[in-house]
Design a protein around this motif. Structure first.
Motif, PDB file in Angstrom:
ATOM      1  N   GLU A  85       0.823  -1.214   0.000  1.00  0.00           N
ATOM      2  CA  GLU A  85       0.000   0.000   0.000  1.00  0.00           C
ATOM      3  C   GLU A  85       0.854   1.260   0.000  1.00  0.00           C
ATOM      4  OE1 GLU A  85      -2.758   2.322   3.255  1.00  0.00           O
ATOM      5  OE2 GLU A  85      -2.856   0.122   3.200  1.00  0.00           O
ATOM      6  N   ASN A  86       1.835   1.326   0.902  1.00  0.00           N
ATOM      7  CA  ASN A  86       2.651   2.533   0.972  1.00  0.00           C
ATOM      8  C   ASN A  86       3.584   2.665  -0.220  1.00  0.00           C
ATOM      9  OD1 ASN A  86       1.581   3.802   3.152  1.00  0.00           O
ATOM     10  ND2 ASN A  86       3.419   3.768   4.390  1.00  0.00           N
ATOM     11  N   GLY A  87       4.022   1.534  -0.771  1.00  0.00           N
ATOM     12  CA  GLY A  87       4.822   1.601  -1.985  1.00  0.00           C
ATOM     13  C   GLY A  87       4.022   2.151  -3.149  1.00  0.00           C
ATOM     14  N   ALA A  88       2.738   1.765  -3.223  1.00  0.00           N
ATOM     15  CA  ALA A  88       1.865   2.293  -4.273  1.00  0.00           C
ATOM     16  C   ALA A  88       1.643   3.791  -4.088  1.00  0.00           C
ATOM     17  CB  ALA A  88       0.532   1.546  -4.263  1.00  0.00           C
ATOM     18  N   LYS A  89       1.512   4.213  -2.824  1.00  0.00           N
ATOM     19  CA  LYS A  89       1.337   5.644  -2.564  1.00  0.00           C
ATOM     20  C   LYS A  89       2.576   6.426  -2.991  1.00  0.00           C
ATOM     21  CE  LYS A  89      -1.837   4.951   1.322  1.00  0.00           C
ATOM     22  NZ  LYS A  89      -1.987   4.941   2.795  1.00  0.00           N
ATOM     23  N   ALA A  90       3.753   5.882  -2.683  1.00  0.00           N
ATOM     24  CA  ALA A  90       4.991   6.562  -3.073  1.00  0.00           C
ATOM     25  C   ALA A  90       5.110   6.653  -4.587  1.00  0.00           C
ATOM     26  CB  ALA A  90       6.197   5.826  -2.484  1.00  0.00           C
ATOM     27  N   THR A  91       4.693   5.590  -5.280  1.00  0.00           N
ATOM     28  CA  THR A  91       4.741   5.600  -6.746  1.00  0.00           C
ATOM     29  C   THR A  91       3.776   6.629  -7.315  1.00  0.00           C
ATOM     30  OG1 THR A  91       5.470   3.299  -6.896  1.00  0.00           O
ATOM     31  CG2 THR A  91       4.306   4.203  -8.794  1.00  0.00           C
ATOM     32  N   ALA A  92       2.542   6.640  -6.827  1.00  0.00           N
ATOM     33  CA  ALA A  92       1.557   7.611  -7.304  1.00  0.00           C
ATOM     34  C   ALA A  92       2.023   9.041  -7.017  1.00  0.00           C
ATOM     35  CB  ALA A  92       0.204   7.356  -6.628  1.00  0.00           C
ATOM     36  N   TRP A  93       2.645   9.240  -5.865  1.00  0.00           N
ATOM     37  CA  TRP A  93       3.168  10.557  -5.478  1.00  0.00           C
ATOM     38  C   TRP A  93       4.214  11.042  -6.484  1.00  0.00           C
ATOM     39  CZ3 TRP A  93       0.232  12.902  -2.257  1.00  0.00           C
ATOM     40  CH2 TRP A  93       0.660  13.905  -1.407  1.00  0.00           C
ATOM     41  N   GLU A  94       4.998  10.091  -7.030  1.00  0.00           N
ATOM     42  CA  GLU A  94       6.072  10.469  -7.950  1.00  0.00           C
ATOM     43  C   GLU A  94       5.595  10.605  -9.394  1.00  0.00           C
ATOM     44  OE1 GLU A  94      10.232   8.416  -9.185  1.00  0.00           O
ATOM     45  OE2 GLU A  94      10.112   9.360  -7.222  1.00  0.00           O
ATOM     46  N   ILE A  95       4.666   9.782  -9.831  1.00  0.00           N
ATOM     47  CA  ILE A  95       4.252   9.828 -11.239  1.00  0.00           C
ATOM     48  C   ILE A  95       3.022  10.713 -11.439  1.00  0.00           C
ATOM     49  CG2 ILE A  95       5.231   7.543 -11.666  1.00  0.00           C
ATOM     50  CD1 ILE A  95       2.358   6.443 -11.757  1.00  0.00           C
TER      51      ILE A  95
END
Length: 785
Positions: A85-95
C-alpha cells in the motif's frame, strides 16, 4: 498574495475538539480491502488511475523499477503484485500529473509558502525546472542549469571545503551515491552525512563491534528455514508491508513470531493478503504474532536481558542435571569472546529490576524465552524502536548477544535483520557516503583517481546541525530528502538556515526544507527513479541495495515530468565539472552518458563486493554482497563474535525516574506517510482521522493527570539547557499503550527533541524516548478564565 483553499490543495483539518470524533480502534487486519481502497484512492487523487496501474505491475520486478520508498528485499520470483500500500502511494506521489513550475513560484513568496503544511506543499506535484532564490522578491525564479552549476561552484570555491556539507537522503541510486561521495572528497571534505545518521547508525556502530559487519545477515531465503522470529521496535504493516508475505508463509509453516513493541501494530497482529481471493472474499486472515509483549518505551534492553538471563540460568541447571544444554556451547567456545563476563552479569540481574525497566512480567519473558530456547534456527528483526534511543547502540548489541547464546548466526534460518527504511539508504553507505574516513576506501580512491583524499572525520547529521547553529557550516547541498523537517529542534534550527551562504536542494517535489534557504539558494529538480532516463548511450538502468544486502537493477517506465529535468548523476556531474579542476582519471561526462561505466568504477573500488557488477545486477533477485559474518568469519578486534555488556539497562539517563508526571514520548509514522512525506491525514490502523495533532496515551495516565478524552494540551520537553520546547493545541486520547508512555507523530513532534538528545556513540536522535510533561492548552485556559 492570498491563496484559496482550492489553490492550496489538501488542508489540515483542525484537531478534534473534546466533543469531536474520538479515536476509533481498528479491528481489521493489515492488508485486505483497506489496502486496496487506499491504493485506488491515491491513484485517483494523483490523476494516474490508468497509468498508475500499469506502472505498479512492474514495481519491484526484474524488468521494472525498485520501489522508491522502503528497502525490503525484492524476490527473484515475485508475486503478481510485488508492491504494498505505501509503496503504491509513493509511486503515485512520484508519477502524479500535477506540476510545480515557474508560474507557481511567481504567485507565491517563500515566506507565504512557509505557512503551508508539508502535505499542501508536496501535493502540488512535481518540480519542473531549475530555480534560484531571488532576495528582492523572496521568490524562486527560473535559471539555467549552466548558470546554476557555475554559481554553485563559485560559492563552494570561496569556502574551506570543511565548511560545506553534502547530505544524502537515502533514495539516490548506487551510481549517483558513488559519484556524490567522490565529488565531496575531490572537493576536499568527508562531510557526507546521510539519513542513516537519523535512523540506523546505531546498527552501523553496534554490529561491527559484535560481529564485524555493519549490516544485517539475514537473507530472503532464510525465512523459509527459520523456526522462530523475534520482532523488536518495528511497525511492519506500515513501514515494510511486503515482508508480511514472508511472515504469512512462515506462520502457515507453524513458525513462532514473538513481538516486543509498546503498541499493538496491526501488521504484526493479523494480515489478510490482498492477492488471495479466498482471504478477500471471506473473513480469513493470518494471525502474525503468536506472542505480543507491550513493553515500556525504552524497555527493550531490560526485556532482552530477561530472555538472556533465563537461557543462561536454564543452561546452568541443565549442566547440573547432566541434561542437554540450552546454550550452543560449541559455538560459544569456538566463535565468541566475552561470554563468561556477560553471563555473570545476566545472572546478577534481579527480576525486580528487569520487570520494572521493561514493564513486562517475569512470566511473560519466560514464555518468550521458552519458545526461543526450543527453536533450531531463529532470527531477530528490528527497527528504529531499537536504534533511536540514548542506548540505541547497546540495544543492538544486546540483540546480538541473544542470538550468540544459541549460535543463531551464520546458518540457514538464523541471523540479525535490521529493517532499513529508505530504498537505498544501506546501499549509499556501501559505496562511500559516510562521514567516517575509516569506512571509505580512501587509499583505493587515491590510487584510482590520483588525488589525496581528506583523512579528517566529517560531520554527522547532528554535528552538521551544530555547525549550522554555530556558523562553522556555511554551505549545505542536499541530495534529496527533507532535512530541515527530519532533524530535531525545528524552532532552534529554522532561523539558522538563513545564515548559510549557500543552500542547494536536489529534489523531485517541493517540501519545507526548500523554503529555508541560505543567502544564495538553488532548487534543482531531478528525474525520479520511475522515469525513463535517456542519456547518450540510451535508456539507463540504475542499481540499489536492499535491507538484506542484495543489489538490484532498476529501470524507469514513465516519461519525465518535464523536458528540463536532469538525472541525479547528471546534476552531480554538472556541479563537479564546474567546481573541480580537470582530472584525466575522472570522466564525469562519460559517466553521465553511460551509467555502466560508473558501475565499472564501483567494481574497481570495491572488487570484493561488486565482482562482475554489470553482469549480475539485473538478474532476478539481484546478487548478495558477501558478508563475512554470514560465513562465521569475524572481522572484529578479537577475531571472534563478541558478547558486549551494556553500561546500564537504564534506557535514558535524561529521564526523571522519580517524577510520575513525566511521560516518555515516542514519535512514529502513520500508515498514510513515508518518512516526512505525508499522503493524507488519516491513520486508519490507529483509528486517527482528519488530523495528526494528537497524542495517544494510556487511559490511566489520562485520568491521573486530570485530562478528559480529546482535551487540548500543551506538551513540553523536560530539559535543563534553557531552551523551551513545546507544542500547544495537541489533543490527548486514551490508547492501548503502557502506563507512563505517550505517542505522537513524526515529524510534527520533532521540535520536542533536543539536538543533544541522541544515542551515545552513534549520535542518532533519540526520537523514541523523549521526557515530556503535559498541561492544559493555553487556549483552553483562556476559555476557562
Amino acid at each position: 498574495m492570498s491563496t484559496s483553499t482550492e489553490e492550496r490543495g489538501p488542508q489540515v483539518v483542525p484537531a478534534n475538539e473534546p466533543d469531536g470524533t474520538p479515536i476509533r480502534a481498528y479491528r481489521n487486519p493489515a492488508g485486505g480491502w483497506g489496502s486496496l481502497k487506499a491504493v485506488a484512492t491515491i491513484l485517483v487523487q494523483q490523476h494516474v488511475a490508468v497509468n498508475g496501474s500499469r506502472v505498479l505491475a512492474h514495481q519491484n520486478k526484474p524488468d521494472g523499477f525498485a520501489c522508491v520508498s522502503c528497502s525490503w528485499a525484492k524476490p527473484a520470483d515475485p508475486h503478481l503484485f510485488e508492491f504494498c500500500e505505501n509503496g503504491a502511494k509513493a509511486t503515485a506521489w512520484e508519477i502524479t500529473t500535477k506540476r510545480v513550475g515557474a508560474d507557481f513560484f511567481a504567485d507565491h513568496t517563500l515566506s507565504e509558502l512557509r505557512t503551508w503544511t508539508g502535505l499542501e506543499l508536496e501535493s502540488r506535484g512535481r518540480l519542473t525546472a531549475p530555480m534560484r532564490w531571488d532576495a528582492a522578491t523572496d521568490r524562486y525564479v527560473p535559471t539555467t542549469w549552466q548558470h546554476a552549476f557555475a554559481e554553485i561552484a563559485k560559492e563552494l570555491q570561496a569556502l574551506d571545503p570543511n565548511e560545506a556539507v553534502f547530505y544524502a537522503s537515502g533514495r539516490a541510486s548506487l551510481e549517483t551515491s558513488y559519484m556524490y561521495a567522490l565529488l565531496a572528497r575531490l572537493y576536499g571534505t568527508n562531510n557526507l552525512p546521510d539519513s542513516s545518521n537519523m535512523c540506523h547508525e546505531s546498527t552501523s556502530v553496534g554490529l561491527p563491534k559484535s560481529i564485524g559487519v555493519p549490516v544485517g545477515t539475514v537473507q530472503l531465503e532464510d525465512f523459509a528455514h527459520t523456526d522462530c522470529m523475534l520482532f523488536f521496535g518495528h511497525n511492519t504493516g506500515t513501514n515494510a508491508p511486503r515482508m508480511l508475505h514472508q511472515l504469512q508463509d512462515a506462520r502457515k509453516r507453524g513458525v513462532e513470531i514473538i513481538t516486543f513493541n509498546p503498541i499493538k501494530e496491526r501488521g504484526l497482529v493479523s494480515f489478510a493478503n490482498p492477492q488471495s481471493p479466498l482471504e478477500m472474499l471471506s473473513p480469513a486472515q493470518t494471525q502474525i504474532s503468536t506472542q505480543y509483549h507491550q513493553l515500556k518505551i525504552g524497555g527493550d534492553a531490560a526485556a532482552i536481558a530477561g530472555l538472556c538471563k533465563y537461557l543462561i540460568e536454564w543452561d546452568d541447571e541443565a549442566q547440573r542435571q547432566h541434561a542437554p544444554r540450552i546454550l550452543d556451547a560449541a559455538f560459544i567456545a569456538e566463535h565468541t569472546h566475552g561470554f563468561e563476563t556477560f553471563a555473570d552479569a545476566m545472572r546478577a540481574m534481579t527480576w525486580d529490576e528487569i520487570e520494572a525497566r521493561s514493564q513486562l512480567s517475569r512470566a511473560a519473558l519466560a514464555d518468550a524465552a521458552h519458545v526461543y530456547a526450543q527453536a533450531n534456527a531463529a532470527m531477530v528483526l528490528y527497527g528504529m524502536g531499537i536504534t533511536q534511543h540514548r542506548s540505541g547502540v547497546h540495544n543492538v548489541q544486546m540483540l546480538m548477544n541473544l542470538l550468540l547464546l544459541r549460535g543463531n548466526i551464520g546458518r540457514p534460518g538464523a541471523g540479525i535483520c535490521p529493517i532499513r527504511g529508505h530504498s537505498n539508504v544501506q546501499g549509499q553507505r556501501t559505496v562511500g557516503i559516510t562521514e567516517k574516513p575509516e569506512l571509505a576506501p580512501l587509499d583505493k580512491l587515491q590510487e584510482l583517481y590520483g588525488f589525496e583524499p581528506p583523512r579528517d572525520k566529517g560531520l554527522s547529521t547532528v554535528e552538521a546541525c551544530q555547525g549550522v547553529l554555530d556558523g562553522t557550516v556555511k554551505a549545505f547541498i542536499g541530495l534529496g530528502g527533507n532535512f530541515q523537517v527530519a532533524i530535531p529542534d525545528h524552532h532552534v534550527m529554522d532561523p539558522a538556515w538563513s545564515r548559510l551562504r549557500l543552500s542547494v536542494q536536489i529534489a523531485t517535489k517541493l517540501n519545507r526544507s526548500h523554503l529555508l534557504h541560505g543567502e544564495v539558494a538553488y532548487l534543482l529538480p531531478c528525474l525520479g527513479r520511475i522515469e525513463i532516463d535517456r542519456q547518450a548511450s540510451g535508456e539507463q538502468w540504475v542499481s540499489v541495495e536492499d535491507s538484506t544486502a542484495c543489489v538490484h537493477g532498476s529501470h524507469g517506465l514513465t516519461e519525465p515530468a518535464s523536458e528540463t529535468l536532469l538525472s541525479e548523476p547528471a546534476i552531480v556531474a554538472g556541479i563537479a565539472q564546474a567546481l573541480l579542476p580537470p582530472n584525466p582519471k575522472v570522466d564525469w561526462q562519460a559517466w553521465v552518458d553511460d551509467y555502466g561505466l560508473v558501475r565499472e568504477a564501483i567494481e574497481r573500488t570495491y572488487p570484493d563486493q561488486f565482482k562482475d557488477f554489470n553482469q549480475r545486477f539485473r538478474q532476478p533477485g539481484g546478487f548478495h554482497r558477501p558478508l563475512a559474518a554470514c560465513k562465521r568469519e569475524w572481522k572484529t578486534q578479537t577475531g571472534k563474535a563478541n558478547f558486549i555488556l551494556p553500561d546500564t539497562l537504564d534506557e535514558d539517563a535524561d529521564m526523571p525516574s522519580s517524577d510520575p508526571d513525566v511521560l516518555r514520548l515516542m514519535t512514529t509514522r502513520g500508515d498514510n506517510q513515508f518518512n516526512t512525506s505525508v499522503y493524507g491525514l488519516d491513520d486508519r490502523f490507529r483509528g486517527v482521522h482528519g488530523t495528526r495533532e494528537v497524542l495517544l496515551m494510556n487511559g490511566e495516565d489520562l485520568t491521573r493527570l486530570g485530562f478528559a478524552e480529546g482535551d487540548a494540551v500543551c506538551i513540553s520537553t523536560v530539559s535543563d539547557d534553557g531552551v523551551a520546547r513545546e507544542i500547544d493545541g495537541m489533543h490527548v486520547h486514551a490508547f492501548d499503550i503502557p502506563v507512563g508512555c505517550i505517542m505522537g507523530y513524526y515529524p510534527e513532534c520533532n521540535r520536542l527533541i533536543p539536538l543533544s538528545h541522541h544515542a551515545k556513540s552513534s549520535l542518532v536522535p533519540a526520537s523514541k524516548s523523549i521526557p515530556v510533561r503535559l498541561r492544559k492548552s493555553a487556549a483552553t485556559r483562556q476559555v476557562a478564565a
